[in-house]
Scaffold this motif. Structure first.
Motif, short mmCIF file in Angstrom:
data_model
loop_
_atom_site.label_atom_id
_atom_site.label_comp_id
_atom_site.label_asym_id
_atom_site.label_seq_id
_atom_site.Cartn_x
_atom_site.Cartn_y
_atom_site.Cartn_z
N ARG A 1 0.83 -1.21 0.00
CA ARG A 1 0.00 0.00 0.00
C ARG A 1 0.86 1.26 0.00
NH1 ARG A 1 -5.42 -0.02 1.26
NH2 ARG A 1 -6.38 -2.07 1.60
N ALA A 2 1.92 1.26 0.79
CA ALA A 2 2.81 2.42 0.84
C ALA A 2 3.46 2.65 -0.52
CB ALA A 2 3.87 2.21 1.91
N TRP A 3 3.84 1.58 -1.17
CA TRP A 3 4.45 1.67 -2.51
C TRP A 3 3.43 2.22 -3.51
CZ3 TRP A 3 7.07 -3.15 -5.20
CH2 TRP A 3 7.79 -2.72 -6.32
N LEU A 4 2.21 1.71 -3.46
CA LEU A 4 1.19 2.14 -4.40
C LEU A 4 0.80 3.61 -4.20
CD1 LEU A 4 -1.04 -1.07 -4.41
CD2 LEU A 4 0.37 -0.22 -6.30
N GLU A 5 1.02 4.14 -3.02
CA GLU A 5 0.73 5.55 -2.77
C GLU A 5 1.66 6.47 -3.55
OE1 GLU A 5 -1.57 7.31 -1.22
OE2 GLU A 5 -2.74 5.51 -0.70
N THR A 6 2.74 5.92 -4.12
CA THR A 6 3.62 6.70 -4.98
C THR A 6 3.17 6.63 -6.43
OG1 THR A 6 5.20 4.89 -5.41
CG2 THR A 6 5.54 6.20 -3.41
N TRP A 7 2.07 5.92 -6.71
CA TRP A 7 1.46 5.78 -8.02
C TRP A 7 2.42 5.24 -9.08
CZ3 TRP A 7 -3.22 6.00 -6.45
CH2 TRP A 7 -3.58 6.87 -5.42
N PRO B 1 -5.36 9.37 -9.22
CA PRO B 1 -6.12 10.57 -8.85
C PRO B 1 -5.99 11.60 -9.96
CG PRO B 1 -4.72 9.83 -7.04
CD PRO B 1 -4.32 9.04 -8.24
N LEU B 2 -6.97 12.46 -10.09
CA LEU B 2 -7.00 13.43 -11.19
C LEU B 2 -5.74 14.27 -11.25
CD1 LEU B 2 -8.67 14.63 -13.49
CD2 LEU B 2 -9.69 16.21 -11.83
N GLU B 3 -5.27 14.75 -10.08
CA GLU B 3 -4.08 15.60 -10.07
C GLU B 3 -2.84 14.83 -10.52
OE1 GLU B 3 -1.47 18.31 -6.91
OE2 GLU B 3 -3.43 17.51 -6.32
N GLY C 1 -3.05 14.26 -14.27
CA GLY C 1 -2.76 15.49 -15.00
C GLY C 1 -1.28 15.79 -15.09
N SER C 2 -0.57 15.56 -13.99
CA SER C 2 0.88 15.79 -13.98
C SER C 2 1.60 14.82 -14.90
CB SER C 2 1.40 15.65 -12.54
OG SER C 2 2.80 15.76 -12.50
N LYS C 3 1.22 13.56 -14.82
CA LYS C 3 1.83 12.55 -15.69
C LYS C 3 1.52 12.84 -17.15
CE LYS C 3 1.87 8.58 -12.48
NZ LYS C 3 3.23 8.05 -12.72
N LEU C 4 0.27 13.19 -17.42
CA LEU C 4 -0.15 13.41 -18.80
C LEU C 4 0.61 14.56 -19.44
CD1 LEU C 4 -2.10 12.57 -21.04
CD2 LEU C 4 -3.79 14.11 -20.06
N LYS C 5 0.78 15.64 -18.72
CA LYS C 5 1.49 16.80 -19.27
C LYS C 5 2.94 16.45 -19.58
CE LYS C 5 2.37 21.72 -18.44
NZ LYS C 5 2.21 22.86 -17.50
N PRO D 1 12.39 14.43 -13.93
CA PRO D 1 12.26 13.08 -14.50
C PRO D 1 10.80 12.70 -14.67
CG PRO D 1 13.75 13.11 -12.60
CD PRO D 1 13.04 14.44 -12.63
N ALA D 2 10.56 11.65 -15.40
CA ALA D 2 9.19 11.18 -15.61
C ALA D 2 8.51 10.91 -14.29
CB ALA D 2 9.19 9.92 -16.47
N PRO D 3 7.30 11.43 -14.08
CA PRO D 3 6.58 11.23 -12.82
C PRO D 3 6.02 9.82 -12.71
CG PRO D 3 5.22 12.46 -14.36
CD PRO D 3 6.56 12.29 -15.01
#
Length: 277
Positions: A93-99, A131-133, A136-140, A275-277
């Motif tokens: 879970r902690a790892w997944l919180e970094t997406w 999450p949307l935010e 959005g960061s990754k997409l940009k 770097p890539a998010p």
């Protein structure tokens, strides 16, 4: 509803071993089928990939030391065709919180085989979408990279750099597919299933024909046509055409951002800064 998966006797025997292990990993322990078989992308060469999620306090002393050192306990059948990985639920879970993209995709497409189905469903519900935010960061960032490759690096096809041209075409397709997934807020898989996952998305369905034609025309980079400008070579022409499709597709999905119409803004404001998010 996804089809029921059948297993060979050898695979089922290995699954039974994983179940025995899972039973010792606590009340919330769960055994999940992951990877290509779970996602519906399997072919004859697909291995049996399993995860056991449980409580690391239930591990033996030796396994606990291995887990703490590697952050994973990996058990292989011995033929590299069947294996499981153990993760502590709290650590996962902690790892997944970094997406993390690929790990999220594994969770999102996983199928429960045994154990605490509620634990598995909680993970899937919380981490199947960005999450949307975050999206959005990754997409940009990814959009900026894709546009940079389209506008600059793709011109290497005109410089008699065959190897570089092939690599750049592959890179454009890679980032294009990642855009398709992230635009739907979906995590993208590791490279070998990236195109398969992308073409199931809304934007991916629109650009996939262009990707196919670009890939089928890769021979033009190896034997450049002499009767056409390099901009009209099939891989270049088809991939350049995807920009308008992507821009329109993002807007249809509700991504109303200035950088969609100004690719350089995405690149200079986001891609080159980190770097890539």
């Amino acid at each position: 509803m996804r089809e029921k998966i059948s297993f060979s006797p050898e695979d089922q025997q290995f699954i039974d071993r994983a179940i025995d292990f899972c039973q010792r990993m606590g009340e919330r322990a769960v055994l999940m089928l992951v990877g290509s078989r779970a996602a519906g992308f399997a072919d004859e060469g697909s291995d049996l990939d399993l995860w056991v999620i449980g409580d690391k306090q239930r591990l033996s002393d030796e396994d606990r030391k291995t887990y703490e050192r590697r952050r994973e306990l990996f058990i292989d059948r011995g033929d590299l065709e069947a294996h499981w990985s153990f993760y502590d639920e709290g650590d996962l879970r902690a790892w997944l919180e970094t997406w993390p993209d690929e790990k999220m995709w594994i969770v999102a497409t996983a199928r429960t085989l045994y154990g605490c189905s509620s634990a598995a469903e909680e993970l899937k519900q919380h981490y199947c979408l960005y999450p949307l935010e975050v999206a959005g960061s990754k997409l940009k960032w990814i959009f900026g990279k894709y546009c940079f490759l389209l506008s600059g690096a793709l011109s290497m096809v005109a410089r008699n750099k065959v190897e570089t041209a092939v690599v750049v075409v592959g890179n454009v397709i890679e980032y294009l597919c990642k855009i398709c997934c992230v635009a739907d807020r979906q995590p993208f898989p590791y490279d070998k299933w990236l195109v398969e996952a992308a073409k199931q998305t809304q934007v991916g369905a629109l650009v996939y024909p262009s990707i196919q034609r670009a890939a089928n025309g890769i021979g033009e980079l190896l034997n450049p046509p002499t009767d056409r400008n390099w901009r009209d070579w099939t891989p270049v022409k088809e991939l350049q055409a995807t920009l308008q499709i992507v821009q329109n597709g993002l807007k249809e999905l509700g991504w109303i951002e200035d950088w969609i119409d100004d690719p350089y803004a995405a690149y200079f404001e986001e891609t080159v800064r980190r770097p890539a998010p």
